[in-house]
Design a protein around this motif. Structure first.
Motif, PDB file in Angstrom:
ATOM      1  N   ALA A  52       0.833  -1.207   0.000  1.00  0.00           N
ATOM      2  CA  ALA A  52       0.000   0.000   0.000  1.00  0.00           C
ATOM      3  C   ALA A  52       0.868   1.257   0.000  1.00  0.00           C
ATOM      4  CB  ALA A  52      -0.933  -0.010   1.207  1.00  0.00           C
ATOM      5  N   ALA A 110      -7.312  -7.039   3.015  1.00  0.00           N
ATOM      6  CA  ALA A 110      -7.103  -6.209   1.826  1.00  0.00           C
ATOM      7  C   ALA A 110      -8.403  -5.841   1.128  1.00  0.00           C
ATOM      8  CB  ALA A 110      -6.183  -6.925   0.849  1.00  0.00           C
ATOM      9  N   ALA A 112     -10.511  -3.561   1.857  1.00  0.00           N
ATOM     10  CA  ALA A 112     -10.625  -2.100   1.747  1.00  0.00           C
ATOM     11  C   ALA A 112      -9.748  -1.576   0.615  1.00  0.00           C
ATOM     12  CB  ALA A 112     -10.232  -1.441   3.063  1.00  0.00           C
ATOM     13  N   LEU A 113      -8.571  -2.160   0.431  1.00  0.00           N
ATOM     14  CA  LEU A 113      -7.694  -1.757  -0.671  1.00  0.00           C
ATOM     15  C   LEU A 113      -8.340  -2.090  -2.017  1.00  0.00           C
ATOM     16  CD1 LEU A 113      -4.981  -0.630  -1.642  1.00  0.00           C
ATOM     17  CD2 LEU A 113      -4.075  -2.961  -1.480  1.00  0.00           C
ATOM     18  N   LEU A 116     -11.039   0.383  -2.678  1.00  0.00           N
ATOM     19  CA  LEU A 116     -10.443   1.671  -2.998  1.00  0.00           C
ATOM     20  C   LEU A 116      -9.936   1.685  -4.438  1.00  0.00           C
ATOM     21  CD1 LEU A 116      -8.909   3.995  -0.747  1.00  0.00           C
ATOM     22  CD2 LEU A 116      -7.289   3.281  -2.467  1.00  0.00           C
ATOM     23  N   PRO A 130      -5.907   8.112   0.311  1.00  0.00           N
ATOM     24  CA  PRO A 130      -6.597   6.976   0.918  1.00  0.00           C
ATOM     25  C   PRO A 130      -5.730   5.718   1.005  1.00  0.00           C
ATOM     26  CG  PRO A 130      -8.022   8.055  -0.671  1.00  0.00           C
ATOM     27  CD  PRO A 130      -6.679   8.687  -0.799  1.00  0.00           C
ATOM     28  N   VAL A 131      -4.882   5.473   0.009  1.00  0.00           N
ATOM     29  CA  VAL A 131      -4.027   4.296   0.055  1.00  0.00           C
ATOM     30  C   VAL A 131      -2.980   4.448   1.157  1.00  0.00           C
ATOM     31  CG1 VAL A 131      -2.359   2.900  -1.225  1.00  0.00           C
ATOM     32  CG2 VAL A 131      -4.426   3.654  -2.345  1.00  0.00           C
ATOM     33  N   ARG A 133      -3.414   6.157   3.926  1.00  0.00           N
ATOM     34  CA  ARG A 133      -4.147   5.941   5.184  1.00  0.00           C
ATOM     35  C   ARG A 133      -4.388   4.453   5.414  1.00  0.00           C
ATOM     36  NH1 ARG A 133      -6.650  10.634   3.554  1.00  0.00           N
ATOM     37  NH2 ARG A 133      -8.399   9.530   2.594  1.00  0.00           N
ATOM     38  N   PHE A 134      -4.704   3.720   4.335  1.00  0.00           N
ATOM     39  CA  PHE A 134      -4.896   2.281   4.444  1.00  0.00           C
ATOM     40  C   PHE A 134      -3.607   1.610   4.928  1.00  0.00           C
ATOM     41  CE2 PHE A 134      -4.413  -1.927   2.500  1.00  0.00           C
ATOM     42  CZ  PHE A 134      -5.465  -2.580   3.102  1.00  0.00           C
ATOM     43  N   ASP A 137      -3.221   2.238   8.575  1.00  0.00           N
ATOM     44  CA  ASP A 137      -4.151   1.390   9.324  1.00  0.00           C
ATOM     45  C   ASP A 137      -3.639  -0.042   9.409  1.00  0.00           C
ATOM     46  OD1 ASP A 137      -5.789   3.574   9.664  1.00  0.00           O
ATOM     47  OD2 ASP A 137      -7.214   2.991   8.082  1.00  0.00           O
ATOM     48  N   CYS A 138      -3.076  -0.552   8.310  1.00  0.00           N
ATOM     49  CA  CYS A 138      -2.521  -1.914   8.305  1.00  0.00           C
ATOM     50  C   CYS A 138      -1.375  -2.037   9.301  1.00  0.00           C
ATOM     51  CB  CYS A 138      -2.029  -2.304   6.917  1.00  0.00           C
ATOM     52  SG  CYS A 138      -3.324  -2.709   5.764  1.00  0.00           S
TER      53      CYS A 138
END
Length: 189
Positions: A52, A110, A112-113, A116, A130-131, A133-134, A137-138
């Motif tokens: 990500a 994954a 959410a990825l 997205l 957003p990526v 932020r992902f 979060d991971c």
């Protein structure tokens, strides 16, 4: 549990040893596919934040999400890289983005990825933020998982350590006191 069964069936130290041997045999006879799937899932969870981050960096540098996914997938390899490269190839060949990124979403964590990437392909919205932020979060989830594992290990180590130190405590701390008290009671008669 197997050690306890060996102790109950055979008895004593020999039963514990039989239980340990049986437990090792049972563990080694587990199906190999389960171990392979567990290893692949662990590898994917380890690679996901890095993938990500790389994807966000590529998009921030000006690459489109499909081109970025292709580049990251080819350079990263492994379960995450293969699925990213496959999804990018499907989109480039004219496949529906939702179908192409669905395989990326099969990786634990994954989904959410994948959503997205699908949303970015459909709407053309920027994906770098957003990526990123992902990815954060991971990494946070990995930290929470590691902390929980460390806490479980601390609790699980308590019983073996206690079983090792309890006999020494009894032999060095309690028995001399009991012998001293018994000697004092016997001499006092």
């Amino acid at each position: 549990m197997v050690v306890g069964a060996g102790w109950a069936l055979v008895g004593g130290i020999v039963g514990c040893l039989v239980g340990v041997a049986a437990g090792c045999c049972v563990w080694r006879l587990r199906p190999g596919a389960d171990r392979k799937a567990e290893g692949e899932a662990a590898e994917a969870a380890r690679q996901l934040p890095l993938a990500a981050d790389l994807l966000a960096a590529c998009v921030a540098a000006g690459a489109g999400p499909v081109v970025a996914a292709q580049a990251v997938g080819e350079s990263l390899g492994g379960p995450v890289g293969e699925r990213l490269a496959w999804g990018a190839a499907q989109v480039r060949l004219g496949g529906a983005p939702a179908d192409a990124w669905r395989r990326v979403g099969e990786i634990p964590g994954a989904d959410a990825l994948a959503r997205l990437l699908d949303r970015t392909a459909e709407s053309g919205s920027p994906a770098a933020g957003p990526v990123a932020r992902f990815a954060a979060d991971c990494r946070a989830e990995q930290g929470r998982t590691a902390t929980a594992r460390a806490r479980r290990a601390a609790v699980q180590i308590t019983a073996p350590v206690g079983l090792c130190f309890l006999p020494a405590f009894l032999a060095i701390g309690v028995v001399p006191v009991v012998i001293g008290l018994a000697g004092g009671l016997m001499s006092g008669q």
